[in-house]
Design a protein around this motif. Structure first.
Motif, PDB file in Angstrom:
ATOM      1  N   PHE A 232       0.827  -1.207   0.000  1.00 40.35           N
ATOM      2  CA  PHE A 232       0.000   0.000   0.000  1.00 40.35           C
ATOM      3  C   PHE A 232       0.860   1.255   0.000  1.00 40.35           C
ATOM      4  N   ALA A 233       1.950   1.253   0.786  1.00 39.47           N
ATOM      5  CA  ALA A 233       2.802   2.436   0.859  1.00 39.47           C
ATOM      6  C   ALA A 233       3.401   2.773  -0.503  1.00 39.47           C
ATOM      7  N   SER A 234       3.841   1.752  -1.221  1.00 35.96           N
ATOM      8  CA  SER A 234       4.403   1.970  -2.549  1.00 35.96           C
ATOM      9  C   SER A 234       3.364   2.577  -3.482  1.00 35.96           C
ATOM     10  N   HIS A 235       2.170   1.985  -3.475  1.00 27.04           N
ATOM     11  CA  HIS A 235       1.081   2.505  -4.309  1.00 27.04           C
ATOM     12  C   HIS A 235       0.753   3.950  -3.935  1.00 27.04           C
ATOM     13  N   PHE A 236       0.515   4.196  -2.647  1.00 25.31           N
ATOM     14  CA  PHE A 236       0.067   5.514  -2.186  1.00 25.31           C
ATOM     15  C   PHE A 236       1.102   6.593  -2.480  1.00 25.31           C
ATOM     16  N   ALA A 237       2.365   6.345  -2.113  1.00 23.98           N
ATOM     17  CA  ALA A 237       3.399   7.366  -2.265  1.00 23.98           C
ATOM     18  C   ALA A 237       3.652   7.698  -3.733  1.00 23.98           C
ATOM     19  N   VAL A 238       3.697   6.670  -4.566  1.00 25.50           N
ATOM     20  CA  VAL A 238       3.985   6.884  -5.991  1.00 25.50           C
ATOM     21  C   VAL A 238       2.826   7.602  -6.675  1.00 25.50           C
ATOM     22  N   VAL A 239       1.628   7.087  -6.488  1.00 21.02           N
ATOM     23  CA  VAL A 239       0.468   7.649  -7.181  1.00 21.02           C
ATOM     24  C   VAL A 239       0.154   9.057  -6.685  1.00 21.02           C
ATOM     25  N   THR A 240       0.233   9.285  -5.368  1.00 25.24           N
ATOM     26  CA  THR A 240      -0.076  10.599  -4.834  1.00 25.24           C
ATOM     27  C   THR A 240       0.970  11.627  -5.234  1.00 25.24           C
ATOM     28  N   THR A 241       2.239  11.236  -5.264  1.00 28.34           N
ATOM     29  CA  THR A 241       3.286  12.162  -5.699  1.00 28.34           C
ATOM     30  C   THR A 241       3.080  12.586  -7.150  1.00 28.34           C
ATOM     31  N   LEU A 242       2.718  11.627  -7.993  1.00 29.24           N
ATOM     32  CA  LEU A 242       2.523  11.942  -9.406  1.00 29.24           C
ATOM     33  C   LEU A 242       1.220  12.698  -9.647  1.00 29.24           C
ATOM     34  N   SER A 243       0.117  12.165  -9.109  1.00 28.86           N
ATOM     35  CA  SER A 243      -1.192  12.744  -9.414  1.00 28.86           C
ATOM     36  C   SER A 243      -1.567  13.902  -8.497  1.00 28.86           C
ATOM     37  N   GLY A 244      -0.908  13.994  -7.324  1.00 26.85           N
ATOM     38  CA  GLY A 244      -1.315  15.011  -6.369  1.00 26.85           C
ATOM     39  C   GLY A 244      -0.316  16.125  -6.153  1.00 26.85           C
ATOM     40  N   VAL A 245       0.911  15.977  -6.665  1.00 30.64           N
ATOM     41  CA  VAL A 245       1.923  17.010  -6.431  1.00 30.64           C
ATOM     42  C   VAL A 245       2.495  17.531  -7.751  1.00 30.64           C
ATOM     43  N   TRP A 246       2.961  16.632  -8.636  1.00 32.81           N
ATOM     44  CA  TRP A 246       3.715  17.062  -9.807  1.00 32.81           C
ATOM     45  C   TRP A 246       3.023  16.812 -11.136  1.00 32.81           C
ATOM     46  N   GLY A 247       1.839  16.195 -11.141  1.00 38.66           N
ATOM     47  CA  GLY A 247       1.186  15.859 -12.402  1.00 38.66           C
ATOM     48  C   GLY A 247       0.862  17.065 -13.266  1.00 38.66           C
ATOM     49  N   ILE A 248       0.153  18.048 -12.704  1.00 41.29           N
ATOM     50  CA  ILE A 248      -0.241  19.228 -13.475  1.00 41.29           C
ATOM     51  C   ILE A 248       0.968  20.075 -13.880  1.00 41.29           C
ATOM     52  N   PRO A 249       1.909  20.381 -12.957  1.00 41.47           N
ATOM     53  CA  PRO A 249       3.105  21.119 -13.408  1.00 41.47           C
ATOM     54  C   PRO A 249       3.872  20.395 -14.519  1.00 41.47           C
ATOM     55  N   MET A 250       3.925  19.058 -14.443  1.00 40.70           N
ATOM     56  CA  MET A 250       4.647  18.295 -15.456  1.00 40.70           C
ATOM     57  C   MET A 250       3.972  18.417 -16.821  1.00 40.70           C
ATOM     58  N   VAL A 251       2.661  18.224 -16.865  1.00 40.98           N
ATOM     59  CA  VAL A 251       1.939  18.321 -18.138  1.00 40.98           C
ATOM     60  C   VAL A 251       1.997  19.749 -18.672  1.00 40.98           C
ATOM     61  N   ALA A 252       1.856  20.746 -17.789  1.00 38.09           N
ATOM     62  CA  ALA A 252       1.934  22.151 -18.211  1.00 38.09           C
ATOM     63  C   ALA A 252       3.297  22.448 -18.835  1.00 38.09           C
ATOM     64  N   HIS A 253       4.357  21.899 -18.258  1.00 38.07           N
ATOM     65  CA  HIS A 253       5.701  22.122 -18.815  1.00 38.07           C
ATOM     66  C   HIS A 253       5.884  21.392 -20.142  1.00 38.07           C
ATOM     67  N   TYR A 254       5.470  20.128 -20.200  1.00 40.51           N
ATOM     68  CA  TYR A 254       5.662  19.342 -21.415  1.00 40.51           C
ATOM     69  C   TYR A 254       5.089  20.042 -22.648  1.00 40.51           C
ATOM     70  N   PHE A 255       3.898  20.633 -22.483  1.00 40.64           N
ATOM     71  CA  PHE A 255       3.185  21.149 -23.653  1.00 40.64           C
ATOM     72  C   PHE A 255       3.000  22.667 -23.620  1.00 40.64           C
ATOM     73  N   ASN A 256       3.644  23.332 -22.635  1.00 40.62           N
ATOM     74  CA  ASN A 256       3.590  24.788 -22.526  1.00 40.62           C
ATOM     75  C   ASN A 256       2.146  25.289 -22.522  1.00 40.62           C
TER      76      ASN A 256
END
Length: 430
Positions: A232-256
């Motif tokens: 559970f810890a692996s799932h939670f930490a990975v998914v939350t970091t991607l979808s809850g912290v860096w997902g939107i900034p990453m997509v915004a940067h990729y495609f400006n």
């Protein structure tokens, strides 16, 4: 006469069922708000960096403060729910979340932000354990899987609101105004819950903290239980970091593109979460190999995360990235019912609160420790110099997001090791 008698018997029963669903709905709304709070840093991150003149480390502070508060309250969450019942715990949780949200919106410094988010997290940490307990108490055992899956979906609804809808609201009204509104919604839900939820049954007064602490201590001595926590810890930490912290900034940067436009793939992720939780959760009730399923679903999650590498995203475009996030959501949504099923098998229904607390505490510690490491790696790899406080600075560049994905893949490895530790005990219980 017979028909009238049946109606007289059915009427109170229907009222009891209606009240059970109404009570469940108030706690489910609280869980939706909690999920929104958890994943909101990705949405408010760029505005937050601009207002406080900080960089990725400031966003990491915003995220890690929530994870630490969430973690600190996990073991007490199980103890409090078992000792005092759902109503008292949930009302305190809602009050802390609403007050913390208002304090966050009014915070003048980063230290105030940290403290406010800590308060929010301490309140939100109690909700999911209380929701599981409420489902177990209010609905028949054969409906536990369905209602726990739907309960998880309520969280994904909050997560979906935290993507494109919240990003649009932040663009139009500012992040501070948005969190004042969230605080007001939480306060209104608190008023409804105080009426809908029933007081704790008399059996709760016979339980002591000592008995539940002893049960928790025994649970910590079993390697299979640690395997479940690792998964559970692996799932939670990975998914939350991607979808809850860096997902939107990453997509915004990729495609400006703007954060509100970048929220669309993350919205697809949350929709995928909801669908995966229901349909793959239904499949989890019928699988005979929970450990094998957890391993395969972790491998699939790693493959999907690798598909978000900068080079692939630039080559195949926004639709490709949105599709990857949607499928990743399906996989992530299907993981939680599998873990809950393992938790129930390992701890039994009597101690499921303890099992949930152990799992979520491990997940919170893992996620909290990971955030500063991820931020340092991203800033170092990006090589971005300091900019003016009044200039919107990028959180990271392609090299920084490449470092992020590499770390997320490493963080996924416990999700393969953990199920191997579960296997023997699941076979013995079968």
């Amino acid at each position: 006469m017979a028909l009238s008698g049946q109606q007289a018997v059915l009427a109170p029963s229907l009222r009891i069922v209606d009240r059970a669903y109404f009570a469940w709905a108030t706690v489910a709304i609280a869980y939706a708000i909690a999920f929104l709070q958890r994943v909101s840093p990705q949405t408010v991150g760029l505005s937050f960096m601009h207002d406080f003149g900080t960089d990725a480390s400031g966003v990491a502070l915003l995220a890690s403060s929530y994870f630490w508060g969430y973690t600190l309250m996990q073991i007490p969450a199980g103890l409090l729910v078992d000792r005092y019942g759902v109503k008292r715990v949930v009302l305190c949780s809602m009050a802390a979340s609403a007050l913390g949200s208002a304090a966050f919106a009014l915070s003048p410094t980063l230290l105030d932000v940290f403290m406010a988010r800590l308060i929010v997290a301490c309140g939100d940490a109690l909700v999911f354990t209380a929701l599981l307990k409420l489902v177990a108490q209010s609905f028949a055992d054969e409906r536990f899987g369905v209602m726990s899956g739907i309960s998880q979906v309520s969280g994904y609804v909050g997560g979906a609101i935290a993507t494109a809808p919240l990003a649009s609201a932040v663009s139009g009204f500012g992040w501070r105004a948005c969190f004042i509104v969230i605080a007001c919604i939480g306060a209104a839900n608190l008023a409804c819950a105080s009426v809908a939820l029933k007081p704790a049954a008399a059996t709760h007064t016979n339980k002591t903290f000592k008995s539940v602490l002893l049960a928790s201590w025994r649970a910590l001595g079993a390697s299979a239980n640690w395997g479940c926590a690792m998964a559970f810890a692996s799932h939670f930490a990975v998914v939350t970091t991607l979808s809850g912290v860096w997902g939107i900034p990453m997509v915004a940067h990729y495609f400006n593109i703007s954060p509100s436009a970048a929220g669309a793939p993350l919205l697809a992720f949350m929709v995928g979460n909801a669908l995966g939780s229901i349909f793959l959760g239904h499949a989890a009730d019928r699988t005979t190999s929970l450990d094998g399923s957890l391993i395969w679903i972790c491998v699939l999650r790693m493959l999907l995360i690798a598909m978000l590498l900068p080079a692939l995203a630039h080559t195949f475009g926004l639709v490709y990235v949105g599709t990857v996030f949607a499928v990743l959501g399906l996989v992530a949504g299907g993981t939680v019912p599998l873990v809950l099923k393992c938790t129930k098998h390992l701890y039994t229904a009597e101690l499921i609160g303890v099992g949930a607390s152990v799992n979520t505490t491990s997940a919170g510690i893992f996620a909290g420790l990971a955030q500063p490491v991820i931020a340092l790696a991203m800033v170092t790899a990006s090589g971005l110099g300091a900019t003016s406080i009044h200039t919107t600075r990028p959180a990271a560049n392609d090299a920084g997001y490449l470092a992020l994905i590499g770390i997320l893949l490493l963080m996924s490895l416990p999700g393969i090791v953990g199920p191997l530790l579960i296997r023997r005990k699941l076979i013995l219980r079968a």
